[in-house]
Design a protein around this motif. Structure first.
Motif, PDB file in Angstrom:
ATOM      1  N   ASP A 237      -6.278  -5.133  -6.434  1.00  0.00           N
ATOM      2  CA  ASP A 237      -6.459  -4.980  -7.873  1.00  0.00           C
ATOM      3  C   ASP A 237      -5.924  -3.638  -8.371  1.00  0.00           C
ATOM      4  O   ASP A 237      -5.492  -3.518  -9.529  1.00  0.00           O
ATOM      5  CB  ASP A 237      -7.938  -5.107  -8.253  1.00  0.00           C
ATOM      6  CG  ASP A 237      -8.455  -6.535  -8.155  1.00  0.00           C
ATOM      7  OD1 ASP A 237      -7.632  -7.443  -7.937  1.00  0.00           O
ATOM      8  OD2 ASP A 237      -9.677  -6.733  -8.292  1.00  0.00           O
ATOM      9  N   ALA A 238      -5.957  -2.624  -7.516  1.00  0.00           N
ATOM     10  CA  ALA A 238      -5.437  -1.308  -7.898  1.00  0.00           C
ATOM     11  C   ALA A 238      -3.918  -1.246  -7.819  1.00  0.00           C
ATOM     12  O   ALA A 238      -3.308  -0.278  -8.294  1.00  0.00           O
ATOM     13  CB  ALA A 238      -6.043  -0.232  -6.995  1.00  0.00           C
ATOM     14  N   GLY A 239      -3.307  -2.251  -7.211  1.00  0.00           N
ATOM     15  CA  GLY A 239      -1.859  -2.261  -7.057  1.00  0.00           C
ATOM     16  C   GLY A 239      -1.388  -1.718  -5.729  1.00  0.00           C
ATOM     17  O   GLY A 239      -0.220  -1.335  -5.590  1.00  0.00           O
ATOM     18  N   ALA A 240      -2.273  -1.684  -4.752  1.00  0.00           N
ATOM     19  CA  ALA A 240      -1.917  -1.167  -3.428  1.00  0.00           C
ATOM     20  C   ALA A 240      -1.218  -2.256  -2.627  1.00  0.00           C
ATOM     21  O   ALA A 240      -1.834  -2.981  -1.852  1.00  0.00           O
ATOM     22  CB  ALA A 240      -3.160  -0.676  -2.702  1.00  0.00           C
ATOM     23  N   THR A 241       0.059  -2.368  -2.848  1.00  0.00           N
ATOM     24  CA  THR A 241       0.868  -3.352  -2.131  1.00  0.00           C
ATOM     25  C   THR A 241       2.070  -2.639  -1.522  1.00  0.00           C
ATOM     26  O   THR A 241       2.319  -1.471  -1.796  1.00  0.00           O
ATOM     27  CB  THR A 241       1.339  -4.470  -3.072  1.00  0.00           C
ATOM     28  OG1 THR A 241       2.093  -3.882  -4.146  1.00  0.00           O
ATOM     29  CG2 THR A 241       0.164  -5.231  -3.657  1.00  0.00           C
ATOM     30  N   GLY A 242       2.833  -3.333  -0.727  1.00  0.00           N
ATOM     31  CA  GLY A 242       4.006  -2.739  -0.091  1.00  0.00           C
ATOM     32  C   GLY A 242       3.887  -2.738   1.406  1.00  0.00           C
ATOM     33  O   GLY A 242       2.834  -3.056   1.975  1.00  0.00           O
ATOM     34  N   GLU A 243       4.975  -2.384   2.053  1.00  0.00           N
ATOM     35  CA  GLU A 243       5.017  -2.458   3.506  1.00  0.00           C
ATOM     36  C   GLU A 243       4.166  -1.383   4.169  1.00  0.00           C
ATOM     37  O   GLU A 243       3.580  -1.618   5.222  1.00  0.00           O
ATOM     38  CB  GLU A 243       6.471  -2.321   3.981  1.00  0.00           C
ATOM     39  CG  GLU A 243       7.376  -3.462   3.529  1.00  0.00           C
ATOM     40  CD  GLU A 243       8.802  -3.260   3.980  1.00  0.00           C
ATOM     41  OE1 GLU A 243       9.070  -2.243   4.659  1.00  0.00           O
ATOM     42  OE2 GLU A 243       9.650  -4.110   3.660  1.00  0.00           O
ATOM     43  N   ARG A 244       4.087  -0.202   3.588  1.00  0.00           N
ATOM     44  CA  ARG A 244       3.372   0.910   4.200  1.00  0.00           C
ATOM     45  C   ARG A 244       2.459   1.562   3.174  1.00  0.00           C
ATOM     46  O   ARG A 244       2.848   1.791   2.030  1.00  0.00           O
ATOM     47  CB  ARG A 244       4.360   1.938   4.753  1.00  0.00           C
ATOM     48  CG  ARG A 244       3.697   3.166   5.408  1.00  0.00           C
ATOM     49  CD  ARG A 244       4.734   3.954   6.169  1.00  0.00           C
ATOM     50  NE  ARG A 244       4.273   5.237   6.663  1.00  0.00           N
ATOM     51  CZ  ARG A 244       3.524   5.420   7.758  1.00  0.00           C
ATOM     52  NH1 ARG A 244       3.124   4.381   8.453  1.00  0.00           N
ATOM     53  NH2 ARG A 244       3.172   6.630   8.157  1.00  0.00           N
ATOM     54  N   MET A 245       1.247   1.868   3.586  1.00  0.00           N
ATOM     55  CA  MET A 245       0.284   2.540   2.718  1.00  0.00           C
ATOM     56  C   MET A 245       0.015   3.942   3.235  1.00  0.00           C
ATOM     57  O   MET A 245      -0.198   4.142   4.431  1.00  0.00           O
ATOM     58  CB  MET A 245      -1.030   1.749   2.673  1.00  0.00           C
ATOM     59  CG  MET A 245      -2.089   2.369   1.770  1.00  0.00           C
ATOM     60  SD  MET A 245      -3.708   1.517   1.910  1.00  0.00           S
ATOM     61  CE  MET A 245      -3.282  -0.137   1.363  1.00  0.00           C
TER      62      MET A 245
END
Length: 290
Positions: A237-245
């Protein structure tokens, strides 16, 4: 998807297994107090006295501030050398075959920090006590004032440097757009309404998933983590997407709690920006926004 039992120990399980010979329980409490001189930041108070006054039976005190942080760094709580970390763990009785339970008195974030450090040095047999000292006391479970009797052990580190991010890693993530940078501080700090680390605001483009507080990953009253599905939803919900965090906070502590939760929620490529805003906010060349 991972299960909570892979990452968390319940108080019920721990109470039933206190006498296991290979079990090592470490209290990791640190308190952050406002500085008396009024400058930004916090005074660090290890919780050794509180541990000595009453702790989970058998546990040892893991001194994150003095034993498990880089003594040569001007920044607090930075990762120590493998040699320093291994020596401290050995003194605490943690060996290569130990099973480790970590707890604290302040929202699990200190326990999660030591958990992340253990993982970063190649150790995969640790769990955080869900609910920590708060739940243990609330349930009327046994408390001891006896010193730990763990024997000195041999801890063999196997560093995983990819689990600790630098400012260059953060800048590369920002430039590539392929990863996600997550601020684990509370919403007011993310918005720049309070600025205990210097410049107000957050790393440009980063999203906010608080580790603590009313909107945090850990319930402030019970000190319990939510369900795996709930934690994942908070990140998504916060937008924490992508290959690496890459997670960050003020000095790598709340960031470790958020990273721990992210792994538990099924995110696979996660790193902690160790220096966090202690470094970033002090460098005017590094981008921040409110």
């Amino acid at each position: 998807m991972p299960t909570r039992d892979q990452y968390l120990a319940t108080t019920e399980w721990l109470a039933a297994n206190l006498s296991q010979p290979g079990l090592r329980i470490l209290e990791c409490t640190v308190f952050l107090r406002p500085r008396e001189d009024g400058r930004p930041g916090y005074a660090v108070m290890p919780g050794r006295e509180e541990w000595a006054a009453g702790h989970i039976p058998g546990s040892a005190f893991a001194d994150l501030h003095n034993d498990l942080s880089d003594r040569d760094s001007p920044l607090r709580f930075m990762m120590p050398s493998a040699e320093q970390f291994a020596a401290a763990m050995g003194r605490y009785g943690v060996g290569d075959d130990s099973q480790v339970i970590l707890y604290d008195r302040a929202g699990n974030m200190w326990a999660a920090r030591v958990w992340w450090m253990l993982r970063a040095f190649g150790f995969d047999h640790a769990r955080v006590l869900d609910g920590g000292w708060t739940k243990w006391l609330a349930e009327g479970r046994p408390v001891s004032t006896e010193p730990s009797k763990y024997q000195v052990a041999t801890f063999t580190p196997g560093p995983r440097p990819e689990l600790i991010a630098t400012k260059d890693d953060v800048l590369a993530s920002m430039a590539s757009g392929q990863g996600c940078v997550v601020n684990a501080l509370n919403a007011a700090q993310h918005r720049g309404e309070v600025a205990p680390y210097g410049r107000p605001g957050h790393i440009t483009g980063s999203v906010n998933v608080p580790a603590m507080g009313s909107a945090g990953i850990v319930d402030p009253a019970t000190q319990l983590y939510g369900s795996v599905a709930d934690i994942r939803r908070r990140f998504e919900d916060a937008g924490a997407t992508g290959e690496r965090m890459i997670t960050y906070c003020g000095g790598g502590i709340a960031a470790s709690s958020a990273a721990f939760a992210a792994l538990m929620a099924g995110f696979e490529d996660v790193a902690v920006y160790d220096a966090s805003l202690s470094e970033w906010a002090a460098d005017e060349s590094l981008p921040m926004e409110t």
